[in-house]
Design a protein around this motif. Structure first.
Motif, PDB file in Angstrom:
ATOM      1  N   PHE A   1      -7.680 -11.880  -7.755  1.00 26.60           N
ATOM      2  CA  PHE A   1      -6.821 -10.807  -7.260  1.00 26.60           C
ATOM      3  C   PHE A   1      -7.271  -9.491  -7.882  1.00 26.60           C
ATOM      4  O   PHE A   1      -7.596  -9.434  -9.081  1.00 26.60           O
ATOM      5  N   SER A   2      -7.303  -8.451  -7.075  1.00 31.78           N
ATOM      6  CA  SER A   2      -7.633  -7.102  -7.561  1.00 31.78           C
ATOM      7  C   SER A   2      -6.336  -6.357  -7.848  1.00 31.78           C
ATOM      8  O   SER A   2      -5.500  -6.190  -6.960  1.00 31.78           O
ATOM      9  N   ILE A   3      -6.169  -5.913  -9.065  1.00 37.74           N
ATOM     10  CA  ILE A   3      -4.936  -5.266  -9.505  1.00 37.74           C
ATOM     11  C   ILE A   3      -5.207  -3.794  -9.827  1.00 37.74           C
ATOM     12  O   ILE A   3      -6.139  -3.473 -10.580  1.00 37.74           O
ATOM     13  N   LYS A   4      -4.409  -2.913  -9.248  1.00 40.24           N
ATOM     14  CA  LYS A   4      -4.538  -1.487  -9.546  1.00 40.24           C
ATOM     15  C   LYS A   4      -3.761  -1.143 -10.809  1.00 40.24           C
ATOM     16  O   LYS A   4      -2.579  -1.433 -10.916  1.00 40.24           O
ATOM     17  N   ILE A   5      -4.457  -0.544 -11.761  1.00 38.37           N
ATOM     18  CA  ILE A   5      -3.815  -0.086 -12.997  1.00 38.37           C
ATOM     19  C   ILE A   5      -4.186   1.372 -13.169  1.00 38.37           C
ATOM     20  O   ILE A   5      -5.280   1.709 -13.644  1.00 38.37           O
ATOM     21  N   GLY A   6      -3.285   2.254 -12.760  1.00 34.43           N
ATOM     22  CA  GLY A   6      -3.598   3.677 -12.775  1.00 34.43           C
ATOM     23  C   GLY A   6      -4.724   3.969 -11.807  1.00 34.43           C
ATOM     24  O   GLY A   6      -4.642   3.667 -10.621  1.00 34.43           O
ATOM     25  N   THR A   7      -5.801   4.536 -12.320  1.00 34.76           N
ATOM     26  CA  THR A   7      -6.960   4.829 -11.475  1.00 34.76           C
ATOM     27  C   THR A   7      -8.026   3.729 -11.569  1.00 34.76           C
ATOM     28  O   THR A   7      -9.092   3.850 -10.982  1.00 34.76           O
ATOM     29  N   SER A   8      -7.700   2.655 -12.275  1.00 37.74           N
ATOM     30  CA  SER A   8      -8.660   1.559 -12.467  1.00 37.74           C
ATOM     31  C   SER A   8      -8.248   0.334 -11.655  1.00 37.74           C
ATOM     32  O   SER A   8      -7.114   0.217 -11.192  1.00 37.74           O
ATOM     33  N   ILE A   9      -9.191  -0.580 -11.515  1.00 38.28           N
ATOM     34  CA  ILE A   9      -8.932  -1.847 -10.837  1.00 38.28           C
ATOM     35  C   ILE A   9      -9.329  -2.981 -11.773  1.00 38.28           C
ATOM     36  O   ILE A   9     -10.443  -3.010 -12.297  1.00 38.28           O
ATOM     37  N   LYS A  10      -8.399  -3.909 -11.972  1.00 41.01           N
ATOM     38  CA  LYS A  10      -8.647  -5.067 -12.833  1.00 41.01           C
ATOM     39  C   LYS A  10      -8.759  -6.319 -11.960  1.00 41.01           C
ATOM     40  O   LYS A  10      -7.963  -6.517 -11.042  1.00 41.01           O
ATOM     41  N   ILE A  11      -9.748  -7.147 -12.231  1.00 31.04           N
ATOM     42  CA  ILE A  11      -9.954  -8.389 -11.500  1.00 31.04           C
ATOM     43  C   ILE A  11      -9.366  -9.542 -12.308  1.00 31.04           C
ATOM     44  O   ILE A  11      -9.709  -9.733 -13.476  1.00 31.04           O
ATOM     45  N   ILE A  12      -8.466 -10.295 -11.685  1.00 27.22           N
ATOM     46  CA  ILE A  12      -7.855 -11.453 -12.343  1.00 27.22           C
ATOM     47  C   ILE A  12      -8.230 -12.707 -11.561  1.00 27.22           C
ATOM     48  O   ILE A  12      -7.904 -12.834 -10.373  1.00 27.22           O
ATOM     49  N   GLU A  13      -8.921 -13.621 -12.211  1.00 27.65           N
ATOM     50  CA  GLU A  13      -9.289 -14.884 -11.583  1.00 27.65           C
ATOM     51  C   GLU A  13      -8.046 -15.762 -11.437  1.00 27.65           C
ATOM     52  O   GLU A  13      -7.193 -15.799 -12.329  1.00 27.65           O
ATOM     53  N   THR A  14      -7.933 -16.480 -10.319  1.00 28.63           N
ATOM     54  CA  THR A  14      -6.748 -17.309 -10.096  1.00 28.63           C
ATOM     55  C   THR A  14      -6.608 -18.393 -11.161  1.00 28.63           C
ATOM     56  O   THR A  14      -5.494 -18.803 -11.495  1.00 28.63           O
ATOM     57  N   GLU A  15      -7.721 -18.854 -11.715  1.00 24.26           N
ATOM     58  CA  GLU A  15      -7.647 -19.893 -12.753  1.00 24.26           C
ATOM     59  C   GLU A  15      -6.997 -19.373 -14.030  1.00 24.26           C
ATOM     60  O   GLU A  15      -6.557 -20.164 -14.873  1.00 24.26           O
ATOM     61  N   ASN A  16      -6.922 -18.042 -14.170  1.00 23.07           N
ATOM     62  CA  ASN A  16      -6.287 -17.444 -15.346  1.00 23.07           C
ATOM     63  C   ASN A  16      -4.848 -17.029 -15.088  1.00 23.07           C
ATOM     64  O   ASN A  16      -4.219 -16.377 -15.922  1.00 23.07           O
ATOM     65  N   ILE A  17      -4.311 -17.415 -13.928  1.00 23.68           N
ATOM     66  CA  ILE A  17      -2.929 -17.059 -13.576  1.00 23.68           C
ATOM     67  C   ILE A  17      -2.008 -18.227 -13.915  1.00 23.68           C
ATOM     68  O   ILE A  17      -2.234 -19.356 -13.507  1.00 23.68           O
ATOM     69  N   GLU A  18      -0.980 -17.930 -14.678  1.00 25.08           N
ATOM     70  CA  GLU A  18      -0.023 -18.963 -15.059  1.00 25.08           C
ATOM     71  C   GLU A  18       1.064 -19.130 -13.998  1.00 25.08           C
ATOM     72  O   GLU A  18       1.489 -20.236 -13.691  1.00 25.08           O
ATOM     73  N   CYS A  19       1.496 -18.004 -13.427  1.00 24.68           N
ATOM     74  CA  CYS A  19       2.509 -18.074 -12.379  1.00 24.68           C
ATOM     75  C   CYS A  19       2.586 -16.748 -11.636  1.00 24.68           C
ATOM     76  O   CYS A  19       2.047 -15.724 -12.089  1.00 24.68           O
ATOM     77  N   PHE A  20       3.237 -16.779 -10.490  1.00 24.93           N
ATOM     78  CA  PHE A  20       3.621 -15.589  -9.737  1.00 24.93           C
ATOM     79  C   PHE A  20       5.147 -15.561  -9.717  1.00 24.93           C
ATOM     80  O   PHE A  20       5.792 -16.605  -9.615  1.00 24.93           O
ATOM     81  N   PHE A  21       5.735 -14.368  -9.760  1.00 25.93           N
ATOM     82  CA  PHE A  21       7.191 -14.295  -9.677  1.00 25.93           C
ATOM     83  C   PHE A  21       7.624 -12.987  -9.013  1.00 25.93           C
ATOM     84  O   PHE A  21       6.896 -11.986  -9.038  1.00 25.93           O
ATOM     85  N   SER A  22       8.788 -13.037  -8.398  1.00 28.92           N
ATOM     86  CA  SER A  22       9.363 -11.859  -7.748  1.00 28.92           C
ATOM     87  C   SER A  22      10.525 -11.342  -8.576  1.00 28.92           C
ATOM     88  O   SER A  22      11.311 -12.126  -9.120  1.00 28.92           O
ATOM     89  N   GLU A  23      10.603 -10.032  -8.641  1.00 29.14           N
ATOM     90  CA  GLU A  23      11.687  -9.399  -9.397  1.00 29.14           C
ATOM     91  C   GLU A  23      11.923  -8.007  -8.828  1.00 29.14           C
ATOM     92  O   GLU A  23      10.973  -7.230  -8.676  1.00 29.14           O
ATOM     93  N   ASN A  24      13.171  -7.704  -8.484  1.00 27.93           N
ATOM     94  CA  ASN A  24      13.515  -6.389  -7.921  1.00 27.93           C
ATOM     95  C   ASN A  24      12.629  -6.029  -6.725  1.00 27.93           C
ATOM     96  O   ASN A  24      12.111  -4.918  -6.618  1.00 27.93           O
ATOM     97  N   LYS A  25      12.445  -7.010  -5.825  1.00 23.51           N
ATOM     98  CA  LYS A  25      11.692  -6.842  -4.582  1.00 23.51           C
ATOM     99  C   LYS A  25      10.202  -6.574  -4.803  1.00 23.51           C
ATOM    100  O   LYS A  25       9.505  -6.129  -3.895  1.00 23.51           O
ATOM    101  N   ALA A  26       9.708  -6.844  -5.998  1.00 21.38           N
ATOM    102  CA  ALA A  26       8.284  -6.698  -6.301  1.00 21.38           C
ATOM    103  C   ALA A  26       7.729  -8.050  -6.729  1.00 21.38           C
ATOM    104  O   ALA A  26       8.467  -8.935  -7.175  1.00 21.38           O
ATOM    105  N   THR A  27       6.418  -8.222  -6.577  1.00 16.87           N
ATOM    106  CA  THR A  27       5.765  -9.477  -6.937  1.00 16.87           C
ATOM    107  C   THR A  27       4.802  -9.242  -8.091  1.00 16.87           C
ATOM    108  O   THR A  27       4.058  -8.254  -8.089  1.00 16.87           O
ATOM    109  N   TYR A  28       4.818 -10.163  -9.047  1.00 16.23           N
ATOM    110  CA  TYR A  28       3.998 -10.013 -10.243  1.00 16.23           C
ATOM    111  C   TYR A  28       3.150 -11.263 -10.491  1.00 16.23           C
ATOM    112  O   TYR A  28       3.520 -12.375 -10.123  1.00 16.23           O
ATOM    113  N   ILE A  29       2.012 -11.029 -11.140  1.00 18.66           N
ATOM    114  CA  ILE A  29       1.182 -12.093 -11.695  1.00 18.66           C
ATOM    115  C   ILE A  29       1.458 -12.167 -13.192  1.00 18.66           C
ATOM    116  O   ILE A  29       1.528 -11.133 -13.867  1.00 18.66           O
ATOM    117  N   HIS A  30       1.620 -13.376 -13.690  1.00 16.09           N
ATOM    118  CA  HIS A  30       1.692 -13.569 -15.142  1.00 16.09           C
ATOM    119  C   HIS A  30       0.465 -14.373 -15.554  1.00 16.09           C
ATOM    120  O   HIS A  30       0.237 -15.479 -15.051  1.00 16.09           O
TER     121      HIS A  30
END
Length: 250
Positions: free
Chosen positions: A144-173
């Motif tokens: 997944f490509s994540i926007k952090i300010g003016t940068s983009i961070k690449i997170i491999e799915t194998e490094n994702i512990e979970c996805f969750f929704s909160e306040n109508k937004a979706t997050y990767i942990h």
């Protein structure tokens, strides 16, 4: 003749309803999720015919048949490719490719009346489910490509512990105990990740199998999941998903 539509996209469901009724048939009910469909089918007689979408908002429609016995004839409505559709044909199940064509709709119903009205459908559900899953293996996201300010961070799915929704937004942990906002709904995330590795335990949480630290019993026949690092919200497997969750673990 009692006809049921199971379709998570409400505009598509309404369009299909109009076209079926234009042909002189009545739609008995429209349902939009696995959970809603299971609840309805458990408390109502089986309809004669079901128009069934494959990908619903809370999972694959095949999950319905894991929780309730259905003897209705099935006509799939799907946007998936011809390879899968040919398999449906081989199993004596007709299909409608979205957007629904009126002539194909008429043909499908006439086929049902000729072949299915006197007998229940007899397709191999597990074969279709496996074929659908195998056909999608190359489409699962590996990062997944994540926007952090003016940068983009690449997170491999194998490094994702979970996805969750909160306040109508979706997050990767991540396994590094960090949270990142993603530009997808949880429904969209679920469509893109490998179901062998990830499981949606409830409406707001998807977990990764390698990140499970502990599983304990919870109230009302539910399960509580403890992950390696995530501890911001309780992770509870909803009651209607417990059986599928146990199968997923196996």
């Amino acid at each position: 003749m009692k006809i049921l539509i199971i379709e998570d996209e409400k505009p598509a469901a309404r369009l299909l309803k109009r076209r079926v009724e234009k042909l002189g048939y009545q739609i008995h009910e429209m349902l939009h999720s696995v959970e809603e469909s299971v609840a309805w089918l458990k408390t109502n007689p089986n309809p004669d015919l079901i128009f069934l979408d494959i990908q619903l908002s809370d999972g694959l429609s095949f999950e319905i048949f894991n929780q309730v016995n259905v003897s209705s004839a099935i006509i799939f409505t799907t946007a998936y490719d011809e390879y899968v559709l040919k398999a449906f044909k081989l199993n004596s199940v007709d299909y409608l490719l979205k957007p629904v064509d009126e002539e194909e709709l008429k043909f499908a119903i006439e086929k049902f009346e000729k072949q299915f009205q006197q007998a229940s459908s007899s397709f191999n559900l597990n074969e279709l489910k496996n074929l659908f899953s195998n056909n999608q293996t190359e489409k699962f996201k590996e990062r997944f490509s994540i926007k952090i300010g003016t940068s983009i961070k690449i997170i491999e799915t194998e490094n994702i512990e979970c996805f969750f929704s909160e306040n109508k937004a979706t997050y990767i942990h991540t396994k590094e105990n960090r949270n990142y906002l993603v530009d997808f709904s949880l429904d969209k995330v679920e469509e893109q990740i490998d179901p062998k590795k990830f499981f949606r335990i409830n409406r707001s949480q998807i977990i990764q199998i390698d990140s499970i630290k502990e599983i304990t019993m919870y109230s009302n026949s539910r399960l509580k999941i403890i992950l390696n690092t995530y501890n911001e919200q309780d992770m509870i497997v909803s009651r209607e998903k417990v059986a599928d969750f146990k199968n997923w673990l196996d």
